[in-house]
Design a protein around this motif. Sequence first.
Motif, PDB file in Angstrom:
ATOM      1  N   ILE A   1      17.771  -7.984  29.399  1.00 45.52           N
ATOM      2  CA  ILE A   1      16.759  -7.902  28.347  1.00 45.52           C
ATOM      3  C   ILE A   1      17.494  -7.897  27.013  1.00 45.52           C
ATOM      4  N   ALA A   2      17.320  -8.952  26.219  1.00 45.71           N
ATOM      5  CA  ALA A   2      18.138  -9.094  25.011  1.00 45.71           C
ATOM      6  C   ALA A   2      17.331  -9.452  23.783  1.00 45.71           C
ATOM      7  N   SER A   3      16.001  -9.434  23.878  1.00 45.45           N
ATOM      8  CA  SER A   3      15.180  -9.956  22.801  1.00 45.45           C
ATOM      9  C   SER A   3      14.678  -8.891  21.824  1.00 45.45           C
ATOM     10  N   ALA A   4      14.895  -7.607  22.123  1.00 47.22           N
ATOM     11  CA  ALA A   4      14.380  -6.549  21.254  1.00 47.22           C
ATOM     12  C   ALA A   4      15.032  -6.624  19.876  1.00 47.22           C
ATOM     13  N   PRO A   5      14.272  -6.340  18.800  1.00 50.57           N
ATOM     14  CA  PRO A   5      14.844  -6.363  17.446  1.00 50.57           C
ATOM     15  C   PRO A   5      16.098  -5.503  17.336  1.00 50.57           C
ATOM     16  N   ASN A   6      17.106  -6.044  16.630  1.00 43.43           N
ATOM     17  CA  ASN A   6      18.401  -5.393  16.386  1.00 43.43           C
ATOM     18  C   ASN A   6      19.284  -5.319  17.624  1.00 43.43           C
ATOM     19  N   ASN A   7      18.862  -5.942  18.714  1.00 43.69           N
ATOM     20  CA  ASN A   7      19.684  -5.995  19.923  1.00 43.69           C
ATOM     21  C   ASN A   7      20.741  -7.087  19.748  1.00 43.69           C
ATOM     22  N   THR A   8      22.020  -6.750  19.958  1.00 35.80           N
ATOM     23  CA  THR A   8      23.097  -7.737  19.881  1.00 35.80           C
ATOM     24  C   THR A   8      23.790  -7.827  21.232  1.00 35.80           C
ATOM     25  N   THR A   9      23.794  -9.029  21.790  1.00 30.23           N
ATOM     26  CA  THR A   9      24.492  -9.276  23.051  1.00 30.23           C
ATOM     27  C   THR A   9      25.815  -9.944  22.725  1.00 30.23           C
ATOM     28  N   ILE A  10      26.927  -9.356  23.225  1.00 29.08           N
ATOM     29  CA  ILE A  10      28.263  -9.832  22.883  1.00 29.08           C
ATOM     30  C   ILE A  10      28.981 -10.303  24.145  1.00 29.08           C
ATOM     31  N   TYR A  11      29.487 -11.539  24.111  1.00 25.71           N
ATOM     32  CA  TYR A  11      30.365 -12.060  25.154  1.00 25.71           C
ATOM     33  C   TYR A  11      31.770 -12.096  24.557  1.00 25.71           C
ATOM     34  N   ASN A  12      32.623 -11.148  24.966  1.00 26.92           N
ATOM     35  CA  ASN A  12      33.930 -11.013  24.310  1.00 26.92           C
ATOM     36  C   ASN A  12      35.091 -10.970  25.285  1.00 26.92           C
ATOM     37  N   LEU A  13      34.882 -11.462  26.500  1.00 26.66           N
ATOM     38  CA  LEU A  13      35.974 -11.497  27.470  1.00 26.66           C
ATOM     39  C   LEU A  13      37.072 -12.440  26.985  1.00 26.66           C
ATOM     40  N   ALA A  14      38.329 -12.034  27.144  1.00 28.03           N
ATOM     41  CA  ALA A  14      39.461 -12.910  26.816  1.00 28.03           C
ATOM     42  C   ALA A  14      39.650 -13.887  27.968  1.00 28.03           C
ATOM     43  N   GLY A  15      38.663 -14.741  28.132  1.00 27.93           N
ATOM     44  CA  GLY A  15      38.637 -15.704  29.221  1.00 27.93           C
ATOM     45  C   GLY A  15      37.316 -16.444  29.178  1.00 27.93           C
ATOM     46  N   THR A  16      37.143 -17.397  30.069  1.00 26.26           N
ATOM     47  CA  THR A  16      35.895 -18.154  30.098  1.00 26.26           C
ATOM     48  C   THR A  16      34.760 -17.279  30.615  1.00 26.26           C
TER      49      THR A  16
END
Length: 224
Positions: free
Chosen positions: A6-21
């Motif tokens: 669930i990522a659509s709520a206001p002020n929600n930030t989804t981060i993909y930060n793996l040092a890889g694919t």
Amino acid sequence: ATGSLIASAPNNTTIYNLAGTENIKMPSGGSYYNLTLSGGSFTKTLLGNITVTHTLTNSAILDPSSSNFSINIEGDWITNSAAATPMVSRPGSVVTFDGTSTQTIGGTSSTTFNNLTINNTDITGVNIGVATTITGALTLTDGYVNTTSTNLLTLSSAATSTSGSAISFVNGPIAKVGTTAFVFPTGNGTTWARIAIGVPSASETFTAQYFHTGYGSYPVTQVP
């Protein structure tokens, strides 16, 4: 990972930060509020079409995948990637700016889109804040594209563009590379006024900008 994101709520930030694919998971409803991609030279690949309702920040390499998934962005697109190619070119993938208020293409790095559609219902449209290149098709449906000589919109040799309309055109300079005739979808203020070139004799980069101004007043000198 399994389960629902669930990522659509206001002020929600989804981060993909793996040092890889990494694969960018399809959130519930297909919508992210803020989506941030980091990881330097590593690729983050879409698993489906997504909508970002606020800000997409790319500090990695974004790949729409060989399935040519598309992105709808309702806020700003920020590119801070040090990669030579921050976004993988996929011929069937479309990035659509379809916000209801002014949007920005910005960041610290230049941005390249394959296919870009402008469909912003706020007439001020999209501000170009970094050098931006189109390699596929530029489609102007609604909203202006505001450019400057520093933050220029450039269409590569293979790129095409619709001719624009009274509610959607490039308000500022636009460049075209190549050897084909081209109609620049230009305008100024609220005036849509296209500029056309014929077939160049050699590959050149032409920059066009329309100015909606009068000729001014000039003194007249009588010639004997």
